[in-house]
Enzyme design. Structure first.
Site, short mmCIF file in Angstrom:
data_model
loop_
_atom_site.label_atom_id
_atom_site.label_comp_id
_atom_site.label_asym_id
_atom_site.label_seq_id
_atom_site.Cartn_x
_atom_site.Cartn_y
_atom_site.Cartn_z
N SER A 65 0.85 -1.19 0.00
CA SER A 65 0.00 0.00 0.00
C SER A 65 0.88 1.24 0.00
CB SER A 65 -0.91 -0.02 1.24
OG SER A 65 -1.76 1.11 1.27
N CYS A 66 0.29 2.39 -0.33
CA CYS A 66 1.03 3.66 -0.28
C CYS A 66 -0.02 4.77 -0.22
CB CYS A 66 1.96 3.81 -1.49
SG CYS A 66 1.12 3.79 -3.08
N GLY A 67 0.21 5.89 -0.88
CA GLY A 67 -0.77 6.95 -0.88
C GLY A 67 -1.87 6.74 -1.89
N GLY A 87 -1.45 4.04 -4.61
CA GLY A 87 -1.19 2.85 -5.40
C GLY A 87 -0.03 2.95 -6.37
N TRP A 94 -3.92 4.42 0.71
CA TRP A 94 -4.37 5.31 1.78
C TRP A 94 -5.41 6.31 1.31
CZ3 TRP A 94 -4.11 4.06 6.49
CH2 TRP A 94 -4.40 4.99 7.50
#
Length: 278
Positions: free
Chosen positions: A235-237, A239, A264
């Site tokens: 996961s990240c901000g 994708g 996120w």
């Protein structure tokens, strides 16, 4: 003449320079944000527009995967054949190009690699660049998407992974954003992280020169966070940099990988109701 064979998920500037212009080789510029307008490009680069046609703009989160039919149409419009060899790069280094690499892999296409170090590494090697944005006006290709289930997952799958002791959910955001001590760049998002998620900032997988670290070092970095778990979710901000972790894990020898598309931007919504901790 057949397309050149790629040596793995990464190629260096010398490898690309020796094959640039060969039949069957497609080069994509997958830069995003401010880097999308970089005035120089590697000669012949076509646009893999993650901020535009290659994201689903009907979805609430940015950079969401398009449908298989939409992806097929865009790849054909960009001249990609099923037999092509694809190399992707971005103007930041290794930042958004792994997103394009992962999307192609998720759509069943394996003949794709990331240019290690991206445009900065290419320029540092003294290799030629040309002005103007990436463009393509040639013939259509024959690409057909063949989606691989489980490569790109939703919030429900991530929630199940967080409860699975055999899986690890790794968050590629900075340590400040993960801890909730640094602000989120998008409005309407809470600070912090998913309960049970682990933090591995994507930049820690790269050396000072912006290239990916050697496979052994990458394996150590993942094991230091995930232990012996082999099923990894990223996961990240939005994708994008989650796919840097996916690239690093692939290089490190992991095989059971998934990217959380909403990341996120979906989980952290103030209105979303998903649990968040700091």
């Amino acid at each position: 003449m057949p397309a050149p064979e790629i040596p793995g998920p990464l190629v260096d500037a010398d490898w690309l320079a020796a094959r640039l212009g060969e039949a069957g080789l497609v080069l994509f510029d997958a830069s995003v944000g401010a880097h999308r307008g970089t005035p120089e490009r590697i000669p012949g680069a076509r646009p893999f527009d993650l901020d535009g046609a290659l994201s689903d703009h009907t979805a609430p989160a940015p950079h969401t995967m398009p449908t298989a039919a939409e992806f097929t149409e865009e790849m054909r419009a960009l001249g990609v054949d099923d037999t092509a060899t694809v190399v992707v790069y971005d103007a930041a280094g290794v930042y958004s190009s792994p997103r394009a690499w992962w999307m192609l892999r998720a759509m069943g296409f394996d003949r794709v690699a990331v240019l290690d170090g991206g445009l900065p590494a290419w320029a540092a090697a003294g290799l030629p660049v040309e002005g103007g944005p990436a463009a393509y006006d040639g013939p259509r290709g024959s690409f057909t998407a063949r989606p691989r289930p489980g490569s790109v997952v939703d919030a429900e799958a991530v929630a199940a992974a967080l409860a699975d002791p055999a899986a690890a959910v790794l968050d590629a955001r900075t340590r400040g954003r993960f801890a909730g001590t640094a602000p989120e760049p998008r409005t309407g998002l809470r600070g912090g992280h998913m309960p049970g998620a682990l933090n591995l900032p994507f930049g820690e997988l790269q050396g000072p020169d912006g290239r990916m670290r050697p496979a052994g070092e990458l394996r150590e970095a993942f094991e230091a966070v995930a232990g012996e778990r082999e099923r990894l979710y990223f996961s990240c901000g939005s994708g994008v940099t989650a796919c840097v972790l996916a690239l690093g894990a692939d290089l490190a020898g992991y095989g059971r990988l998934a990217v959380y598309d909403g990341s996120w931007s979906e989980w952290g919504l103030e209105s979303g109701g998903r649990p968040v901790t700091t």
